[in-house]
Design an enzyme around this catalytic site. Structure first.
Site, PDB file in Angstrom:
ATOM      1  CE1 TYR A  59      -3.456   2.736   0.280  1.00 49.77           C
ATOM      2  CE2 TYR A  59      -2.274   3.452   2.246  1.00 49.77           C
ATOM      3  CZ  TYR A  59      -3.226   3.677   1.276  1.00 49.77           C
ATOM      4  OH  TYR A  59      -3.936   4.837   1.268  1.00 49.77           O
ATOM      5  N   GLY A  72      -6.616   4.879  -0.656  1.00 53.33           N
ATOM      6  CA  GLY A  72      -7.950   4.967  -0.093  1.00 53.33           C
ATOM      7  C   GLY A  72      -8.836   3.856  -0.599  1.00 53.33           C
TER       8      GLY A  72
END
Length: 529
Positions: free
Chosen positions: A54, A61
C-alpha cells in the site's frame, strides 16, 4: 537569523513558532539525513518486489485494491498530489502554512515516511526561501490528516500551483522555485502520499493558539485584578490558604497573579470607607470567582499542551516505514524493515483539545465582559460615573465599547460548539469516521482573535476607572499604575470627553497581543504564572 535543526526525533513548540512566525532557517541534522536514507532503502526494496504494498505499488484509499506497475508509479504519486490539491475558499494565513510545512518536514525527517533526503531538503529550501504555498480554508476533514492543505504544499514542491514569494506577491510556484535556484522534485514511490498524510495543520494551529492563550490568560488575570481594584472589591478572596483547600493548579496560579498585581493598593477592601455605603459582604461572581474560571482554563491549556507535545514527538503517516520484521497484514517486508498501514493520521486527539480550548476561551471572554459591564453601570460600579463618561448625558463614554465586547462574546459562544462532535464519511465510506480537527483549529483561531479584543476592552475600561479613582485622591497599586502608564505610552488615551473610540480600542488590542501588558506589570511584580 535563528536556525532550527530538524532531527529524527520530533521537534518543540518553540521551534514551530520560530519557523512559522519568526522565519527561522531550517536545516536537517546528520541523524535526520541518515534516517531518511535508511527508510528510503526499505521503500526501494519493496518497490522492486512483485507483491503489492500500500502506498508504494497500489492505489490509495478506496482505490487501494489496484496494483500499480513500475511504469505508472511516478504518475501515481504526482496524480495524488494534483487531485488532492482541491481546497477552496480564502487563503490560509502564512504562519499556518509555514507551520504545516515545517511539521511535515519534521515527520519526514523521522525516517518513517520513506521519502528521499533530497525531497526533505527541498522542503527546507522552500521554507528558507520564504516561499509560501497558497492553501485554502476548506478541504480538510482532519482524518487521513490535513490532506488538501498538505497537497497544496506538495504541489509547490513539484513546481506547480501558486505560491506567495517573500515579497508577498503570489506567482506560479515554478517561477518562484526557479528564481531561488530550487529544482522541483520528481516524486517516486510513496513520496506523494507521504507528503499528504499528516495532522500538521491541526498541530501547527494548536501550538500557536497555546502560545497566544498563555499570554491572554495572564493578561486576563491582570485585567480582572484591575477591575476588582476599580470596583473597590476585596482581595481577601485571593488568599493562598483559600485556594490551597481546592488545589486546582491553575486556580492557585491565577489567584496568585491577581494578588501580586493588587499588592499595595489603596482601593481594595475600602468600599464602605470610600463610598459611605454599608460594608459589602461579597463581590459579584465575575470578580470573586475570576481565579476559579481563569484557573480552570489554565488547566485545560496544560492538558492541551501535553497533547501537543506528544504529537510533536510523533511520526504521522500512512503507511509508515518501520525497521525490521514483516507485516502480518500485508507481508510487506524487506529483510531489514517493513511498511505498515495504520490509523495514526486520525486527528481525534488534536480535535478534542482544540474544541476544549474554544470552550474555555469563550467562558473567559464571557466573565471578562461581565466585569466590564459592571464597571460601566452606575448602580453597580460603586461611585464611578455612568459608562465612565466625563459628562454623562452629553458624553456616552464607553457604552458602545461594551456593545462591541458583547458582540465578540456572542460570536465566541457560537464558536465553542464542538467541531469534533461531527463526522462526515468520505472516500466511498473507506474513511467513514473523521475528526473535523481542521475545522476545530480554524474556529479556535477566530476565537483567540476575539478573546484578545475582549480582554483589551476590559483593560481599556478598567484603566480608565482606576484613573478616575486616582483623581479622587485614592492610590492604586504600583502594578496597576505601571499598567496604566504603559498603556498611555502606547497611545491609548485616558478619561476625557467622547472621542473616536475605535483607534483606542485597536491600540489596546495590539498592546495586549504583543504581551506588553504582561511585561509592564511584571516589571513591578516579577514574573507572573
Amino acid at each position: 537569523m535563528h536556525t532550527v535543526v530538524v532531527g529524527a526525533s520530533g521537534t518543540t513548540a518553540r521551534d514551530v513558532i520560530a519557523v512559522a512566525r519568526g522565519n527561522a532557517r531550517v536545516e536537517l541534522s546528520a541523524a535526520a539525513v541518515s534516517a531518511l536514507a535508511a527508510a528510503r532503502e526499505i521503500v526501494d526494496a519493496l518497490a522492486a518486489e512483485p507483491e503489492p504494498v500500500y502506498g508504494v505499488s497500489t492505489g490509495f484509499g478506496a482505490l487501494a485494491g489496484r496494483y500499480i506497475g513500475q511504469d505508472l508509479r511516478g504518475r501515481l504519486q504526482r496524480n495524488i498530489v494534483r487531485s488532492h490539491a482541491a481546497g477552496m475558499g480564502p487563503r490560509v494565513e502564512r504562519e499556518v502554512v509555514r507551520a504545516l510545512m515545517f511539521l511535515r518536514l519534521k515527520t519526514a525527517a523521522s525516517g518513517h515516511t520513506g521519502v528521499r533526503p533530497e525531497v526533505a531538503r527541498t522542503m527546507a529550501d522552500v521554507l528558507n526561501a520564504g516561499i509560501t504555498p497558497v492553501v485554502h480554508e476548506y478541504g480538510s476533514l482532519g482524518c487521513s490528516g490535513d490532506l488538501a492543505p498538505l497537497a497544496h504544499c506538495a504541489l509547490t514542491l513539484m513546481g506547480e500551483g501558486d505560491a506567495e514569494g517573500p515579497d508577498g506577491t503570489v506567482r506560479p510556484a515554478g517561477e518562484l522555485l526557479a528564481a531561488h535556484g530550487i529544482i522541483p522534485v520528481e516524486l517516486r514511490e510513496k513520496e506523494g502520499l507521504a507528503l499528504l498524510n499528516g495532522t500538521d495543520g491541526m498541530l501547527g494551529m494548536l501550538v500557536m493558539a497555546l502560545a497566544d492563550l498563555k499570554n491572554l490568560y495572564t493578561s486576563a488575570d491582570i485585567t480582572a485584578a484591575l477591575s476588582l481594584e476599580a470596583l473597590l472589591g476585596t482581595d481577601k478572596v485571593l488568599a493562598p490558604e483559600l485556594h490551597a483547600i481546592r488545589p486546582h493548579p491553575g486556580q492557585g496560579v491565577s489567584a496568585g497573579n491577581m494578588l501580586r498585581v493588587l499588592a499595595g493598593s489603596g482601593l481594595t477592601g475600602r468600599h464602605a470607607e470610600i463610598t459611605g455605603a454599608a460594608p459589602r459582604v461579597q463581590d459579584a461572581y465575575s470578580v470573586r470567582c475570576a481565579p476559579q474560571v481563569n484557573g480552570a482554563g489554565r488547566d485545560t491549556l496544560d492538558y492541551a499542551a501535553t497533547v501537543a507535545d506528544r504529537e510533536l514527538a510523533s511520526a504521522v503517516d500512512n503507511p509508515v516505514v518501520l525497521g525490521g520484521g514483516t507485516s502480518r497484514s500485508s507481508g510487506a517486508g524487506s529483510g531489514g524493515g517493513r511498511v505498515e498501514s495504520n490509523g495514526n493520521f486520525h486527528g481525534a486527539p488534536l480535535a478534542y483539545v482544540l474544541d476544549f480550548l474554544a470552550i474555555v476561551a469563550a467562558d473567559l471572554g464571557s466573565i471578562t465582559e461581565r466585569r466590564t459591564d459592571r464597571l460601566l453601570d452606575t448602580s453597580r460600579s460603586h461611585g464611578l460615573p455612568p459608562f465612565l463618561a466625563e459628562d454623562p448625558g452629553v458624553d456616552s463614554g464607553l457604552m458602545l465599547a461594551q456593545y462591541t465586547q458583547a458582540a465578540l462574546v456572542g460570536e465566541m459562544k457560537r464558536l465553542a460548539v464542538p467541531a469534533s462532535a461531527d463526522s462526515i464519511p468520505s472516500s466511498a465510506m473507506q474513511e467513514d469516521h473523521v475528526s473535523m480537527g481542521w475545522s476545530a483549529a480554524r474556529k479556535l483561531r477566530t476565537a483567540v482573535d476575539s478573546l484578545a479584543r475582549i480582554v483589551a476592552v476590559e483593560l481599556y475600561a478598567a484603566t480608565r476607572a482606576i484613573e478616575l479613582r486616582a483623581a479622587q485622591g485614592l492610590t492604586p497599586a504600583p502594578a496597576s499604575r505601571a499598567a496604566v502608564e504603559a498603556l498611555r505610552a502606547a497611545g491609548v488615551q485616558g478619561p476625557g470627553p467622547d472621542r473616536f473610540l475605535s483607534p483606542d480600542l485597536a491600540a489596546a488590542d495590539a498592546f495586549v497581543r504583543a504581551g506588553r501588558l504582561v511585561a509592564a506589570v511584571e516589571r513591578v511584580t516579577g514574573p507572573l504564572g
